[in-house]
Design a protein around this motif. Structure first.
Motif, short mmCIF file in Angstrom:
data_model
loop_
_atom_site.label_atom_id
_atom_site.label_comp_id
_atom_site.label_asym_id
_atom_site.label_seq_id
_atom_site.Cartn_x
_atom_site.Cartn_y
_atom_site.Cartn_z
N PRO A 1 7.98 39.51 34.80
CA PRO A 1 7.88 38.55 35.91
C PRO A 1 8.67 39.03 37.13
CG PRO A 1 9.46 37.75 34.33
CD PRO A 1 8.91 39.04 33.76
N VAL A 2 8.09 39.93 37.90
CA VAL A 2 8.81 40.53 39.02
C VAL A 2 9.26 39.46 40.02
CG1 VAL A 2 8.68 42.21 40.89
CG2 VAL A 2 7.53 42.67 38.73
N ALA A 3 8.40 38.50 40.31
CA ALA A 3 8.78 37.42 41.23
C ALA A 3 9.99 36.66 40.70
CB ALA A 3 7.61 36.47 41.44
N GLY A 4 10.02 36.43 39.40
CA GLY A 4 11.17 35.76 38.81
C GLY A 4 12.43 36.60 38.87
N LEU A 5 12.30 37.91 38.69
CA LEU A 5 13.47 38.78 38.74
C LEU A 5 14.05 38.82 40.15
CD1 LEU A 5 12.34 41.73 36.45
CD2 LEU A 5 13.70 39.72 35.86
N TRP A 6 13.20 38.82 41.17
CA TRP A 6 13.71 38.75 42.54
C TRP A 6 14.50 37.47 42.76
CZ3 TRP A 6 14.51 42.37 45.88
CH2 TRP A 6 13.70 43.50 45.94
N CYS A 7 13.98 36.37 42.22
CA CYS A 7 14.68 35.09 42.42
C CYS A 7 15.98 35.03 41.63
CB CYS A 7 13.76 33.93 42.00
SG CYS A 7 12.33 33.71 43.09
N VAL A 8 16.00 35.60 40.43
CA VAL A 8 17.24 35.68 39.66
C VAL A 8 18.26 36.54 40.41
CG1 VAL A 8 18.27 36.53 37.53
CG2 VAL A 8 16.16 35.21 37.43
N GLY A 9 17.80 37.67 40.96
CA GLY A 9 18.70 38.49 41.76
C GLY A 9 19.23 37.77 42.98
N SER A 10 18.39 36.92 43.58
CA SER A 10 18.84 36.13 44.73
C SER A 10 19.92 35.14 44.32
CB SER A 10 17.65 35.38 45.35
OG SER A 10 16.71 36.29 45.86
N LEU A 11 19.82 34.60 43.10
CA LEU A 11 20.88 33.72 42.59
C LEU A 11 22.22 34.46 42.54
CD1 LEU A 11 19.65 31.59 39.54
CD2 LEU A 11 20.46 30.79 41.75
N VAL A 12 22.19 35.68 42.03
CA VAL A 12 23.41 36.46 41.93
C VAL A 12 23.96 36.76 43.32
CG1 VAL A 12 24.41 38.65 41.15
CG2 VAL A 12 22.71 37.47 39.73
N VAL B 1 24.43 25.00 36.34
CA VAL B 1 23.51 23.86 36.49
C VAL B 1 22.21 24.22 35.77
CG1 VAL B 1 22.25 22.44 38.12
CG2 VAL B 1 24.57 23.17 38.65
N ILE B 2 21.79 23.40 34.83
CA ILE B 2 20.76 23.80 33.87
C ILE B 2 19.40 24.06 34.50
CG2 ILE B 2 21.89 22.64 31.94
CD1 ILE B 2 19.94 20.32 32.30
N TRP B 3 19.11 23.46 35.67
CA TRP B 3 17.77 23.65 36.22
C TRP B 3 17.65 24.91 37.06
CZ3 TRP B 3 20.51 19.06 37.65
CH2 TRP B 3 21.22 19.16 38.84
N MET B 4 18.74 25.56 37.39
CA MET B 4 18.67 26.72 38.28
C MET B 4 17.90 27.88 37.65
SD MET B 4 19.76 26.42 41.31
CE MET B 4 20.89 25.63 42.43
N PHE B 5 18.31 28.30 36.44
CA PHE B 5 17.67 29.47 35.85
C PHE B 5 16.18 29.26 35.57
CE2 PHE B 5 16.31 31.80 32.04
CZ PHE B 5 16.38 33.09 32.54
#
Length: 582
Positions: free
Chosen positions: A184-195, A220-224
């Motif tokens: 899930p490349v789109a998800g990995l970009w968003c996870v990286g944005s969280l960091v 916060v449980i809904w973030m990931f």
């Protein structure tokens, strides 16, 4: 007594400054909240992927050690270092969670946001269109549900600004670095944005508040889950942290400066990622203008600096959108506005639930969104009148209005919550006191100022009452049937509904049907007999069949049948009558 001489060559070690109790408690809280979910994750992977189980176990032990060290740290400097260590542990936890949720045996996405981003990125990489194109196979290809519309169809177009497409296009099948389709490349970009947002937030917050970055972005449980699904709003977070961390000093002294240019550039990138950033942009620009007007004493220099800031942000936004503007033409404009203009089916945690679950429906559900727009304008007007009072809540001001909208989902309220803290904690409250406030002659009277808030919210309340009190033009009765348990004593599923519909209005209405046993509409029903539209002042009988497995009736309450129409927008509810012995 003989005094001992002090050797000037030997440095005197300063006594450690003890941390405040509030700082220590917040640091300890950041450790505690990282424990949530770890036992379950560890046990789930105890056999199948041992390396993950070992990782979760080591992290569990490290958090226990960090909790002890935080509680016993003697000095403020030592506690700051421990805060950084806890943030590092949170990043490790996020990496392990991502590895847990991403593997070749799992679907890349479970919701439609990341799936639409990926499909649009593939189209862009292969030379196709992004805006105006219908990606009809998204639901089947990614095995995800799509956003239902009021006419019974589903949203199958890309409706966000293009930053997510630009980031994902190089990694698609036609891109520069093709990756496995299950990743899930789109998800990995968003996870990286969280960091990235957490690191920036940790850097900009005052030291005693830095653990808040760990709590809000990792615990916060809904973030990931939302980030994992590739929801593009996460791409805005690191850029908006930069913007909001020093927004009260933008243009100070009449010069934009490098910090102002950087802030404007980040704002342009955020606006190219998601429409929610647009609403925040409006309040931000008004706030900057009012602060500069108060500092400069005249409108001309304040407008000049604000105009330069807007110009830089707009230029960055245009550069990122230019490839799509050239390729897709007019479809680009309507495409980036899709989320705001499409007639999506109602869903939310606000007043719209009154029409969804508590009454027979609404003949004007669009008025919920109109009420939200009126409330947004009222909030902006209140900000102009009371900037010094409301400026600390700048990052929060746009969102309460969305509580009134047709789709008042939690994504409007909580995904940008870290920005609330940044804007509140990283700007000096004393600067807000100098902001220019609009004070025409009537507003100089105390009684008028007291009466102003009710006057501002009155239009939104009127529109809200119109939405709630307008009866739907359709009258509905429904009877369900389906398979029974052995001996026919209990209905075990609902796969057929017969609905009698009467139109009391003067316009033909085309119905789309859905059922609900929870707060989610189930649109997996197809009309097997019945007319295309119900004529004015006419009646029709529809037979509906469920796609796939029968629906399990609500054991604790009614099962509802809902009719949606799009032109005009209406919403009609009725309880499905089930056979005796259900």
């Amino acid at each position: 007594m003989t005094a001992h001489a002090v050797d000037p060559a030997v440095p005197v070690r300063a006594a450690a400054v003890p941390p405040t109790l509030a700082h220590r408690v917040l640091s300890l809280l950041a450790v505690v909240v990282l424990f949530q979910g770890l036992p379950t994750l560890l046990r789930d992977e105890a056999v199948s992927r041992v390396y993950l189980s070992v990782g979760f176990g080591l992290l569990y032990g490290a958090l226990l050690l960090l909790a002890v060290l935080v509680a016993t740290a003697r000095g403020d400097r030592g506690l700051r270092r421990l805060d950084a260590a806890v943030l590092g542990a949170a990043v490790v936890r996020l990496a392990l969670q991502t590895a847990y949720a991403v593997n070749s045996s799992a679907q890349p996405y479970h919701d439609d946001e990341g799936a639409l981003v990926t499909t649009a990125a593939r189209s862009f990489a292969s030379g196709g269109h992004v805006y105006g194109a219908h990606f009809t196979g998204v639901a089947e290809l990614f095995h995800v549900g799509t956003t239902p519309l009021m006419d019974g169809s589903s949203a199958d177009t890309f409706g966000y600004p293009p930053l997510s497409v630009l980031l994902n296009a190089p990694f698609t099948a036609h891109g520069l670095v093709p990756l496995p389709t299950w990743l899930p490349v789109a998800g990995l970009w968003c996870v990286g944005s969280l960091v990235a947002a957490a690191l920036l937030m940790f850097r900009r917050l005052p030291a005693p508040l830095r653990p808040a970055a760990t709590v809000l972005l990792f615990a916060v449980i809904w973030m990931f889950p939302y980030a994992r699904e590739g929801y593009p709003v996460f791409l805005t977070l690191p850029f908006l942290v930069v913007v909001l961390a020093g927004w009260s000093r933008i243009g100070a002294g009449g010069r934009l400066g490098r910090a102002g240019i950087l802030s404007a550039g980040c704002l342009g990138v955020a606006d190219a990622a998601h429409q929610l950033a647009w609403f925040l942009t409006v309040f931000l620009l008004v706030g900057v203008l009012l602060l500069l007007r108060g500092e400069q004493g005249y409108w001309r220099p304040a407008l000049a600096v604000t105009g330069r800031y807007v110009g830089v942000a707009a230029g960055v936004f245009l550069v990122l959108n230019l490839p799509f503007l050239l390729r897709d033409g007019r479809a680009w404009g309507s495409g980036v506005l899709t989320v705001l203009t499409q007639h999506a089916s109602p869903q939310g945690l606000g007043p719209v639930d009154i029409s969804l679950w508590l009454t027979s429906g609404s003949g004007a559900p669009g008025m919920y969104s109109a009420a939200a727009a009126a409330a947004l304008l009222a909030t902006l007007a209140a900000f102009v009148v009371w900037p010094a009072r409301l400026a600390p809540a700048l990052a929060l001001l746009p969102w309460p209005a969305f509580f009134l909208s047709t789709r008042s989902t939690e994504t409007y309220f909580v995904l940008l919550a870290p920005l609330w803290v940044v804007a509140l904690a990283c700007n000096e409250r004393a600067l807000f006191a100098t902001a220019w406030s609009w004070r025409p002659a009537p507003l100089r009277r105390h009684a008028v100022r007291l009466a102003l808030p009710p006057l501002l919210v009155a239009p939104a309340l009127v529109l809200l009452l119109v939405a709630i009190l307008t009866p739907p033009p359709l009258r509905l009765t429904a009877t369900g049937s389906g398979p029974h348990a052995p001996h026919g004593t209990r209905l075990t599923g609902l796969d057929r509904i017969t609905a009698t519909v009467r139109n009391t209005g003067g316009r033909p209405l085309r119905p789309a049907f859905a059922t609900s046993v929870t707060a989610w509409l189930d649109l997996d029903w197809r009309i097997v007999s019945g007319p295309r539209t119900v004529p004015p002042h006419g009646s029709a009988v529809y037979v509906l069949r469920r796609i796939g497995a029968p629906l399990t009736p609500n054991p604790a309450g009614p099962t509802l049948l809902t009719i949606l129409t799009d032109d005009p927008m209406t919403l009609t509810n009725a309880t499905v009558r089930l056979p005796a012995g259900r």
